[in-house]
Design a protein around this motif. Sequence first.
Motif, PDB file in Angstrom:
ATOM      1  N   MET A  39       4.600   3.520   2.525  1.00 15.60           N
ATOM      2  CA  MET A  39       5.566   4.547   2.150  1.00 15.60           C
ATOM      3  C   MET A  39       5.283   5.874   2.840  1.00 15.60           C
ATOM      4  O   MET A  39       6.138   6.757   2.891  1.00 15.60           O
ATOM      5  CB  MET A  39       5.535   4.756   0.634  1.00 15.60           C
ATOM      6  N   THR A  93       9.053  -2.169  -5.535  1.00 16.54           N
ATOM      7  CA  THR A  93       7.645  -1.988  -5.191  1.00 16.54           C
ATOM      8  C   THR A  93       7.102  -0.853  -6.042  1.00 16.54           C
ATOM      9  O   THR A  93       7.555   0.286  -5.944  1.00 16.54           O
ATOM     10  CB  THR A  93       7.451  -1.680  -3.702  1.00 16.54           C
ATOM     11  N   ARG A 101       4.446   1.779  -7.279  1.00 14.44           N
ATOM     12  CA  ARG A 101       3.268   2.549  -6.874  1.00 14.44           C
ATOM     13  C   ARG A 101       2.229   2.520  -7.976  1.00 14.44           C
ATOM     14  O   ARG A 101       2.530   2.761  -9.136  1.00 14.44           O
ATOM     15  CB  ARG A 101       3.665   4.001  -6.599  1.00 14.44           C
ATOM     16  N   SER A 121       0.866  -1.180   0.000  1.00 11.10           N
ATOM     17  CA  SER A 121       0.000   0.000   0.000  1.00 11.10           C
ATOM     18  C   SER A 121       0.898   1.224   0.000  1.00 11.10           C
ATOM     19  O   SER A 121       2.057   1.157   0.434  1.00 11.10           O
ATOM     20  CB  SER A 121      -0.886   0.008   1.259  1.00 11.10           C
ATOM     21  N   ILE A 122       0.355   2.354  -0.460  1.00 11.39           N
ATOM     22  CA  ILE A 122       1.117   3.588  -0.275  1.00 11.39           C
ATOM     23  C   ILE A 122       1.275   3.912   1.207  1.00 11.39           C
ATOM     24  O   ILE A 122       2.147   4.691   1.575  1.00 11.39           O
ATOM     25  CB  ILE A 122       0.495   4.778  -1.030  1.00 11.39           C
ATOM     26  N   HIS A 133      -6.325  12.036  -5.136  1.00 16.57           N
ATOM     27  CA  HIS A 133      -5.501  11.488  -6.210  1.00 16.57           C
ATOM     28  C   HIS A 133      -5.437  12.501  -7.349  1.00 16.57           C
ATOM     29  O   HIS A 133      -6.489  12.950  -7.825  1.00 16.57           O
ATOM     30  CB  HIS A 133      -6.091  10.164  -6.724  1.00 16.57           C
ATOM     31  N   ALA A 173       2.181  -1.052  -4.596  1.00 16.07           N
ATOM     32  CA  ALA A 173       1.687  -0.170  -3.541  1.00 16.07           C
ATOM     33  C   ALA A 173       0.537   0.650  -4.104  1.00 16.07           C
ATOM     34  O   ALA A 173       0.753   1.737  -4.660  1.00 16.07           O
ATOM     35  CB  ALA A 173       2.805   0.738  -3.033  1.00 16.07           C
ATOM     36  N   LEU A 181       1.254  10.116  -4.121  1.00 18.48           N
ATOM     37  CA  LEU A 181       2.475  10.365  -3.367  1.00 18.48           C
ATOM     38  C   LEU A 181       3.433  11.302  -4.101  1.00 18.48           C
ATOM     39  O   LEU A 181       4.467  11.666  -3.544  1.00 18.48           O
ATOM     40  CB  LEU A 181       3.189   9.053  -3.034  1.00 18.48           C
ATOM     41  N   SER A 182       3.087  11.687  -5.323  1.00 15.29           N
ATOM     42  CA  SER A 182       3.913  12.649  -6.059  1.00 15.29           C
ATOM     43  C   SER A 182       3.492  14.092  -5.783  1.00 15.29           C
ATOM     44  O   SER A 182       4.191  15.015  -6.166  1.00 15.29           O
ATOM     45  CB  SER A 182       3.824  12.384  -7.572  1.00 15.29           C
ATOM     46  N   GLY A 188      -2.782   3.094  -4.291  1.00 16.30           N
ATOM     47  CA  GLY A 188      -3.488   4.123  -3.553  1.00 16.30           C
ATOM     48  C   GLY A 188      -4.865   3.584  -3.190  1.00 16.30           C
ATOM     49  O   GLY A 188      -5.039   2.385  -2.940  1.00 16.30           O
ATOM     50  N   ASP A 247      -0.857   4.453  -7.733  1.00 17.00           N
ATOM     51  CA  ASP A 247      -1.546   5.340  -6.781  1.00 17.00           C
ATOM     52  C   ASP A 247      -2.146   6.593  -7.397  1.00 17.00           C
ATOM     53  O   ASP A 247      -2.509   7.521  -6.672  1.00 17.00           O
ATOM     54  CB  ASP A 247      -0.580   5.734  -5.653  1.00 17.00           C
TER      55      ASP A 247
END
Length: 259
Positions: A139, A237, A239, A135-136, A207, A177, A245-246, A179, A241
């Motif tokens: 991270m 791993t 992402r 998962s995110i 997102h 990972a 996460l960016s 989202g 997502d």
Amino acid sequence: MTARTILITGAAMGIGRAVAELHAARGHRLVLMDVNADALEAAARELGDNVAASAGSVASLEDCDRAVSMAVDRFGGLDGVSHNAGIQRYGDVVQTSLALWNEVLDVNLTGAFLVAKAAMPALRKSRGALVLTASIQGMAAQPGALAYVAAKHGLLGLVNGMAMDEARHGVRVNGVAPGSVDTPMLRDAIALDPNPAALNRAVDEMHPLGRRARPEEVASVIAFLLSEEASFMTGETVRVDGGVLSRIGGAPQTEESGA
């Protein structure tokens, strides 16, 4: 594409079910594992003749061994594992009881270890591949989900550690990972909120792509990592997502940015 034998955990619904549907459509032999026996049997019936069901918990080494043995006995071996089983629970360090902590770690982290432990001898024989669904939150972290966050962080370490140990045996180990994904687990979590409609909007809006993922979008990445197309990937791993996460907050809002 050469037919392969794949063990899929958490296969009765959500991402695991999407992984099963994709691999069944591609003609692979499947062993499906899930703690929900009725939903598992229904999934196996719907996905065709080359599909076997092994009801059980990933938190039980005996159940994991049984699923691997089914793959070997019925289909002659095991080429890949897609581990997706997991649970979501909530609480900070004060609110999280030891029983809840153990429950989450047993399923989400120890379960992955036990599935890998049971499957690895067969994967070494086939020089196969293993993909763990993390998962995110492995991270980063959302508040109030301490045990889940800790377990998912642990999964990333498990990916890296096993990748290094198993490379000499020709086994690749990777992770995904995601989202937010439109699964029963996410819908159940949103239903706990006092304002589910508002939380639904917030989940999509966090997102950058403006929506949550569909299970089949994550499944396609898992299928790639299990395939020979990813033959030089291990310890990674990925992402999936939607860019969440960016994103860095604090930028000025302009018409051009759409903010």
